[in-house]
Design an enzyme around this catalytic site. Sequence first.
Site, PDB file in Angstrom:
ATOM      1  N   LYS A  63       2.813  46.722  79.990  1.00 32.98           N
ATOM      2  CA  LYS A  63       3.421  45.256  79.754  1.00 32.98           C
ATOM      3  C   LYS A  63       2.272  44.657  78.853  1.00 32.98           C
ATOM      4  O   LYS A  63       1.046  45.068  78.752  1.00 32.98           O
ATOM      5  CB  LYS A  63       3.624  44.626  80.886  1.00 32.98           C
TER       6      LYS A  63
ATOM      7  N   TYR B   1     -19.292  22.515  65.585  1.00 32.29           N
ATOM      8  CA  TYR B   1     -18.558  21.388  65.793  1.00 32.29           C
ATOM      9  C   TYR B   1     -19.018  20.642  67.036  1.00 32.29           C
ATOM     10  O   TYR B   1     -19.467  21.273  68.199  1.00 32.29           O
ATOM     11  CB  TYR B   1     -16.987  21.559  66.320  1.00 32.29           C
TER      12      TYR B   1
HETATM   13  C1  LIG Z   1       1.251  44.055  86.136  1.00 32.43           C
HETATM   14  C2  LIG Z   1       1.712  44.610  87.370  1.00 32.43           C
HETATM   15  C3  LIG Z   1       0.993  45.866  87.865  1.00 32.43           C
HETATM   16  C4  LIG Z   1      -0.298  46.208  87.289  1.00 32.43           C
HETATM   17  O1  LIG Z   1      -1.234  45.314  87.895  1.00 32.43           O
HETATM   18  P1  LIG Z   1      -2.798  45.546  87.660  1.00 32.43           P
HETATM   19  O2  LIG Z   1      -3.456  44.686  88.310  1.00 32.43           O
HETATM   20  O3  LIG Z   1      -2.965  45.455  86.166  1.00 32.43           O
HETATM   21  O4  LIG Z   1      -3.021  47.085  88.022  1.00 32.43           O
HETATM   22  C5  LIG Z   1       1.687  46.493  89.050  1.00 32.43           C
HETATM   23  N1  LIG Z   1       2.804  45.853  89.394  1.00 32.43           N
HETATM   24  C6  LIG Z   1       3.480  44.929  89.319  1.00 32.43           C
HETATM   25  C7  LIG Z   1       4.781  44.694  89.754  1.00 32.43           C
HETATM   26  C8  LIG Z   1       3.046  44.325  87.992  1.00 32.43           C
HETATM   27  O5  LIG Z   1       3.802  43.128  87.594  1.00 32.43           O
END
Ligand SMILES: *Cc1c(COP(=O)(O)O)cnc(C)c1O
Length: 367
Positions: A37, A254
């Site tokens: 994702k 800045y």
């Molecule tokens: C994002 C996500 C993961 C992966 O989590 P990590 O901490 O990056 O390993 C696994 N399961 C779900 C449902 C997620 O949303």
Amino acid sequence: MTSARPICATVSANALQHNLNVVKQHAPHSQVMAVVKANAYGHGLLQTAQALHQADAFAVLGLNEAIDLREAGIEQRILLLEGVFDARELPIAAAYQIDIAVHHAEQVKMLANATLAKPINVHLKMNTGMNRLGFAPQAFKAAYEQLSGLEQVSEIILMTHFATADETNGIESALSIFQTHTQGLDHAKSLANSASILMQPDSHADWVRPGIMLYGATPVSTQSATSFDLQPAMQLTSEIISVQTLAKGESVGYGARFTADKPMKIGIVACGYADGYPRHAGQLHDGDMLAGVPIAVHGQRTQTVGRVSMDMLACDLTHIPDAQIGSPVELWGNTIPVDEVAHACGTIGYELLCALAPRVRFQFSDL
Ligand SMILES: *Cc1c(COP(=O)(O)O)cnc(C)c1O
């Protein structure tokens, strides 16, 4: 000609593959669903999936990402982690053979009312204490029974997600709730994110869902990625584009938020918050700019000074006499773990990786 601005994110396919093997060493009896994702946590969706072709499945959030993966030739199972947001997505997901999470009664209704060319695989989610998504444990079996009676549904996988998997005994209660309320349901189970894979062997089950560990950052705040034998997948590099000499009492950037207390050599790096570098870097101590963020020039560690601006930041070159215009800079990667930068900015590696801006040039190595 494309811009020759020197900032560049280089992603190593070898590191991604190495980290996938670390997942497999920890969970040798589980199938691996690689979580890609958020543009593969900033690493590039399609190329990351290609590098991770030995994963058994992929997980994304948006239907568009899932379709992009299918159309790029990915044949593995692909899961929409939050399911569909709108009933109109269901026939499309079915046509592309994309699995969906079902976490709420509304989504069961959408499925029951849908006309699908092919039945769809469902990952039925239980809320075991995170209290974001999922059926209450007491409502889980009823949802299961409803789904298993639908002709729109093919395989059902039982799923949950832990809130405190990075803590010792962090999943005991959630795991026992899950087991109690799935008793007698003979279906594959999917429970573990990266922290659970590394810390909670009881949770591995039929499927594991690693995200951050594939990218070589740590899911556990008290332990470094290297301590888990993970390799950073992304190296964010740039160059020194200007060198300044400060006399004692002169400032940089800045708001003049850093003032030299001795003569200093300062390097200006082509990297700013519009590239995704955190603007609050080094401002943790109430505006006291003495606490800089680690950065490497010519492979030597130093620290940022002053405020990060949109396109540039400054760093201390006083102890790096060879540094000059064109000297290579690593913002994060092999010398400076992204988790160290994150820690100095009061955040986590996840956020920095995901926030990398589209304007940063991007390349894959070893693919
Ligand atoms: C994002 C996500 C993961 C992966 O989590 P990590 O901490 O990056 O390993 C696994 N399961 C779900 C449902 C997620 O949303």
